[in-house]
Design an enzyme around this catalytic site. Structure first.
Site, PDB file in Angstrom:
ATOM      1  NE  ARG A  95      60.738  15.421  51.852  1.00  0.00           N
ATOM      2  CZ  ARG A  95      61.776  15.501  51.033  1.00  0.00           C
ATOM      3  NH1 ARG A  95      62.333  16.667  50.783  1.00  0.00           N
ATOM      4  NH2 ARG A  95      62.267  14.405  50.481  1.00  0.00           N
TER       5      ARG A  95
ATOM      6  CG  ASP B  95      54.158  13.525  47.533  1.00  0.00           C
ATOM      7  OD1 ASP B  95      53.702  12.739  48.383  1.00  0.00           O
ATOM      8  OD2 ASP B  95      54.253  13.225  46.328  1.00  0.00           O
TER       9      ASP B  95
END
Length: 331
Positions: free
Chosen positions: A203, A306
């Site tokens: 990502r 994250d």
């Protein structure tokens, strides 16, 4: 000092062609008027031609345009500056965008009747001018990571139809066993599929398809209203070096152990990059400059990307992330 001097001579003064390019870049930096309007973004409110509006004050019929590149001001790059200065000192291999090079949003334009502007703006165009903060124009790219949830992906793509300031949508297709679908919905901007390894690190790959500085990173199951996206985009434009998003996580110590939880009080520690704006330069830093052991840990655990991105940006900027919603929890 000798090493730095040699690097400066080799990269800037040693070759005639390189010196000419450096000199032109310096002129662009100190004497932009000599180059006309080539560095000025287009006016979002042209005098001729109608504008259509999705919501009051926000134009939705803008043609996609790339972010302006500011290659001349290489000194403003502060990502691992020690390594760049001492080991890879070459300004022509820097990332295509520099975080602090773009002009920030303008202040509210002042008119004699501005104190009554928000209550009696005659048109959406006038309202938008009173609101300010949109000179020069800028667009963002949505990057959606997906694996094998076509129906959910289609629904998410449709939800962004006619949203303002969108340049394109890049879908990161992580299913290596089959090709991306061809029947994706038709919206007002291009939808481009790129294949990537089945890794959460995918990502954050700085794909060449991304032509804007602003990146809205999403999962395929995140549904956002246009108002939430545009407000977050406005906040990001005023805080370009920070992570600006909608979903938070809290961390604390309990019985001597660290705890990571979705809910908390008013405080939060992290913003999930599965629904957040960030600068494209951080994708380059994550993929190419961050210690490889961090990405290896993400692959080994299929988790923690994250936390890695939050720590990376905090390490580079010494600033916290910004949350732009009122929700304690977010579905």
């Amino acid at each position: 000092m000798r090493k730095r001097g040699r690097a400066i001579y080799t990269n800037y003064l040693g070759k005639e062609t390189v010196f000419r390019k450096d000199f032109v870049g310096w002129l662009k930096h100190v004497a932009k008027p000599l180059f006309g309007d080539s560095f000025v973004a287009p006016d979002p409110f042209p005098d001729d031609g109608p504008l259509e509006f999705e919501i009051q004050g926000v134009p939705t019929d803008q043609e996609p345009h790339d972010s302006a590149r500011y290659d001349y001001n290489f000194t403003s790059l502060n990502l691992y500056s020690y390594d760049l200065w001492n080991n890879a000192f070459n300004p022509f291999t820097l990332p295509e965008f520099l975080i602090n090079a773009a002009e920030p949003p303008s202040n509210v334009q002042i008119f004699n009747e501005s104190r009554h502007a928000l209550s009696r703006a005659d048109t959406a165009r006038q309202f938008h001018r009173y609101l300010g903060g949109n000179q020069p124009t800028e667009q963002f790219t949505i990057v959606i990571t997906t694996f094998d949830r076509d129906e959910m992906l289609n629904s998410t793509l449709k939800s962004f139809h006619k949203i303002a300031y969108l340049n394109k949508i890049v879908v990161v297709w992580c299913n290596e066993k089959r090709s991306p679908p061809r029947n994706w919905p038709q919206i007002q901007v291009p939808i481009e599929f790129v294949s990537a390894p089945d890794s959460l690190n995918s990502r954050f790959i700085p794909f060449d398809n991304i032509k804007t500085e602003a990146v809205l990173s999403l999962d395929d199951d995140i549904v956002l209203s246009h108002e939430m996206v545009l407000f977050s985009f406005r906040v990001w434009r005023e805080n370009r070096d920070q992570l600006v998003g909608l979903v938070h996580r809290s961390t604390k110590y309990s019985a001597g152990h660290p705890v990571y939880e979705p809910n908390g009080a008013c405080q939060f520690s992290l913003i999930l990059p599965t629904s957040a704006f960030l600068h494209k330069t951080y994708l380059e830093a994550y993929t190419y400059q961050m210690d490889p052991s961090v990405r290896e840990h993400v692959d080994a655990t299929m988790n923690c990307e994250d936390i890695a991105m939050n720590f990376l940006i905090a390490h580079l900027t010494k600033k916290p992330p910004i949350k732009t919603t009122l929700y304690r929890d977010f579905k």
